[in-house]
Design a protein around this motif. Structure first.
Motif, PDB file in Angstrom:
ATOM      1  N   MET A   1      28.634 -41.247 -12.741  1.00 11.92           N
ATOM      2  CA  MET A   1      29.066 -40.158 -11.866  1.00 11.92           C
ATOM      3  C   MET A   1      29.865 -40.736 -10.702  1.00 11.92           C
ATOM      4  N   GLY A   2      30.985 -40.123 -10.389  1.00 12.32           N
ATOM      5  CA  GLY A   2      31.814 -40.586  -9.285  1.00 12.32           C
ATOM      6  C   GLY A   2      31.166 -40.280  -7.944  1.00 12.32           C
ATOM      7  N   ALA A   3      31.514 -41.064  -6.945  1.00 17.69           N
ATOM      8  CA  ALA A   3      30.954 -40.875  -5.610  1.00 17.69           C
ATOM      9  C   ALA A   3      31.970 -40.198  -4.707  1.00 17.69           C
ATOM     10  N   MET A   4      31.477 -39.661  -3.576  1.00 15.43           N
ATOM     11  CA  MET A   4      32.370 -39.106  -2.575  1.00 15.43           C
ATOM     12  C   MET A   4      33.068 -40.228  -1.828  1.00 15.43           C
ATOM     13  N   THR A   5      34.251 -39.940  -1.339  1.00 15.69           N
ATOM     14  CA  THR A   5      34.977 -40.876  -0.493  1.00 15.69           C
ATOM     15  C   THR A   5      34.662 -40.535   0.954  1.00 15.69           C
ATOM     16  N   GLY A   6      33.709 -41.255   1.539  1.00 15.96           N
ATOM     17  CA  GLY A   6      33.301 -40.944   2.904  1.00 15.96           C
ATOM     18  C   GLY A   6      32.521 -39.656   2.991  1.00 15.96           C
ATOM     19  N   ASP A   7      32.690 -38.937   4.089  1.00 18.82           N
ATOM     20  CA  ASP A   7      31.955 -37.690   4.315  1.00 18.82           C
ATOM     21  C   ASP A   7      32.683 -36.466   3.775  1.00 18.82           C
ATOM     22  N   LEU A   9      34.906 -34.676   0.615  1.00 16.75           N
ATOM     23  CA  LEU A   9      35.194 -34.713  -0.812  1.00 16.75           C
ATOM     24  C   LEU A   9      36.685 -34.488  -1.032  1.00 16.75           C
ATOM     25  N   ARG A  10      37.348 -35.485  -1.592  1.00 15.44           N
ATOM     26  CA  ARG A  10      38.785 -35.374  -1.865  1.00 15.44           C
ATOM     27  C   ARG A  10      38.957 -34.545  -3.143  1.00 15.44           C
ATOM     28  N   MET A  11      39.599 -33.397  -2.996  1.00 14.42           N
ATOM     29  CA  MET A  11      39.698 -32.491  -4.130  1.00 14.42           C
ATOM     30  C   MET A  11      41.129 -32.294  -4.587  1.00 14.42           C
ATOM     31  N   GLY A  12      41.277 -32.154  -5.891  1.00 17.04           N
ATOM     32  CA  GLY A  12      42.537 -31.776  -6.491  1.00 17.04           C
ATOM     33  C   GLY A  12      42.423 -30.369  -7.037  1.00 17.04           C
ATOM     34  N   LEU A  13      43.534 -29.659  -7.066  1.00 15.20           N
ATOM     35  CA  LEU A  13      43.560 -28.285  -7.564  1.00 15.20           C
ATOM     36  C   LEU A  13      44.525 -28.194  -8.736  1.00 15.20           C
ATOM     37  N   LEU A 260      30.063 -21.538  -2.258  1.00 12.26           N
ATOM     38  CA  LEU A 260      30.154 -22.355  -3.471  1.00 12.26           C
ATOM     39  C   LEU A 260      30.455 -23.810  -3.107  1.00 12.26           C
ATOM     40  N   LEU A 261      31.420 -24.025  -2.222  1.00 13.90           N
ATOM     41  CA  LEU A 261      31.767 -25.388  -1.830  1.00 13.90           C
ATOM     42  C   LEU A 261      30.623 -26.061  -1.081  1.00 13.90           C
ATOM     43  N   ASP A 262      29.871 -25.302  -0.289  1.00 14.88           N
ATOM     44  CA  ASP A 262      28.670 -25.858   0.351  1.00 14.88           C
ATOM     45  C   ASP A 262      27.744 -26.454  -0.714  1.00 14.88           C
ATOM     46  N   ASP A 263      27.454 -25.661  -1.739  1.00 12.95           N
ATOM     47  CA  ASP A 263      26.573 -26.112  -2.823  1.00 12.95           C
ATOM     48  C   ASP A 263      27.166 -27.316  -3.545  1.00 12.95           C
ATOM     49  N   PHE A 264      28.454 -27.243  -3.829  1.00  8.85           N
ATOM     50  CA  PHE A 264      29.121 -28.284  -4.606  1.00  8.85           C
ATOM     51  C   PHE A 264      29.091 -29.621  -3.873  1.00  8.85           C
ATOM     52  N   VAL A 265      29.465 -29.620  -2.610  1.00  5.61           N
ATOM     53  CA  VAL A 265      29.473 -30.866  -1.827  1.00  5.61           C
ATOM     54  C   VAL A 265      28.067 -31.443  -1.741  1.00  5.61           C
ATOM     55  N   ARG A 266      27.086 -30.574  -1.532  1.00  2.00           N
ATOM     56  CA  ARG A 266      25.700 -31.041  -1.442  1.00  2.00           C
ATOM     57  C   ARG A 266      25.261 -31.712  -2.742  1.00  2.00           C
ATOM     58  N   LEU A 267      25.621 -31.132  -3.874  1.00  2.00           N
ATOM     59  CA  LEU A 267      25.265 -31.711  -5.167  1.00  2.00           C
ATOM     60  C   LEU A 267      25.923 -33.071  -5.371  1.00  2.00           C
TER      61      LEU A 267
END
Length: 299
Positions: A1-7, A9-13, A260-267
C-alpha cells in the motif's frame, strides 16, 4: 500500500466532465488534507481545463500521471474507470471510485481483485452516505429495528439538461445506472442486505424495481431522470409496526464530498484498506444492477 506524502494527500483527477469540474476538482482543492497535483483525460485540452481549477499539472500519458500522485479520484464513465483504476491500484495508488464501479459484473470483479492484490485504500462516491442527515436517519432506523419494508422515489430531469448531452453512459443506462447504485445502497443499509430482485420493469424511462432483503423484508424503488420535477423528488422511507420513518436525501454534493475526503484521508493515513463503502460495496451494487437487467430481459 502506498503512503501519504507528508500531511497532505497528493491527488490526481481522471476525467473532465461535469462532476470533475463541479465536485471532484473543487472538493480536492478545498480540502485541507488533499492537494490536486495532476489531471488526466482522454483529451489533453480537457485535462488542462480541469488542472486550472487548482494549479495542477495536466498529463497526456496515464502512467506518467500516476508517478506524480499518492491517490487518484475518478470522474469518468464506468467502462473507462474500471481498467484505469486497476492500473492505478497495481501502481500502489489509493482510489476514489465513482458509481457504477464498472460496466459489468465481470469488470467489477476484476477491479476488486486488482485492489485486493495491491492492498490499496478505496472509497466509493456514494454521496448520500456521507451526509450527516443520512447517518442520523440510518441510526434511527437501526435503533427502532422493527421494519417490514421500505421504499424510494427518485424523479429528476437531470438527463433533460443540455449539460449532460455528452454523457453517453448516463443516457444509455438511464436512472438505473446513474441513480440505482445510490438508491440500492441506501435501501440495503436501512433494511439489511439485498439478496435478490423480485421484480423489475422499465416503462417510458421510469424504472420500477422490487428488492428482496435477506431478512424477508421487501423494498421498492421508482427511478427516473427524465421527469422534469421541480424540485427533484429524492425521498426514502421505512415502514412497520412503529410507523413510517421518512427521509429526504436532497443535499449539497460538495459538502458530502468533503466528508468523503475526510474518511479517505483518515484511511490512507492509518494504512487501512477496508471501509463500508470501499470497492467491495461497488461490486455488491454492480451485482444488483446486473440482477435488475436480468430480471427485465429474462436472463
Amino acid at each position: 500500500m502506498g503512503a501519504m506524502t507528508g500531511d497532505v494527500l497528493r491527488m490526481g483527477l481522471v476525467g473532465a466532465g461535469p462532476w470533475a469540474h463541479k465536485v471532484h476538482g473543487p472538493g480536492i482543492v478545498a480540502h485541507p488534507r488533499t492537494q490536486l497535483v495532476a489531471t488526466w483525460a482522454r483529451r489533453p485540452e480537457a485535462a488542462a481545463d480541469v488542472a486550472a481549477i487548482g494549479g495542477a499539472t495536466p498529463f497526456a500519458d496515464f502512467d506518467e500521471f500516476l508517478r506524480h500522485v499518492d491517490a487518484v479520484a475518478f470522474a469518468v464513465p464506468p467502462a473507462v474507470q474500471a481498467p484505469l483504476a486497476a492500473r492505478a491500484a497495481a501502481a500502489g495508488k489509493h482510489l476514489v471510485l465513482e458509481k457504477p464501479v464498472a460496466p459489468s459484473v465481470d469488470d467489477a470483479e476484476r477491479l476488486a481483485g486488482a485492489v485486493s492484490d495491491a492492498g490499496v485504500t478505496t472509497i466509493m462516491v456514494l454521496t448520500f452516505r456521507y451526509d450527516l442527515g443520512t447517518r442520523r436517519w440510518l441510526d434511527e432506523v437501526a435503533r427502532v429495528g422493527e421494519w417490514d419494508g421500505g421504499l424510494a422515489r427518485w424523479f429528476s430531469g437531470t438527463l433533460l439538461d443540455i449539460g449532460y448531452d455528452q454523457s453517453r453512459w448516463r443516457h444509455d443506462g438511464g436512472a438505473l445506472a446513474d441513480i440505482g447504485p445510490h438508491v440500492f445502497d441506501l435501501l440495503d443499509a436501512a433494511l439489511g442486505p439485498v439478496t435478490g430482485v423480485e421484480q423489475a420493469r422499465l416503462d417510458r424511462g421510469v424504472w420500477h424495481v422490487m428488492l428482496g432483503h435477506e431478512n424477508g423484508r421487501l423494498s421498492t424503488a421508482t427511478l427516473s431522470m427524465h421527469t422534469p420535477a421541480q424540485p427533484a423528488v429524492t425521498d426514502f422511507a421505512v415502514h412497520g409496526p412503529h410507523g413510517f420513518l421518512a427521509f429526504d436525501a436532497s443535499g449539497d454534493a460538495t459538502t458530502r464530498y468533503a466528508v468523503l475526503l475526510d474518511d479517505f484521508v483518515r484511511l490512507v493515513e492509518r494504512e487501512t484498506a477496508e471501509h463500508p463503502l470501499d470497492v467491495r460495496r461497488g461490486l455488491h451494487l454492480q451485482r444488483l444492477l446486473g440482477r435488475v437487467t436480468d430480471q427485465l430481459t429474462g436472463g
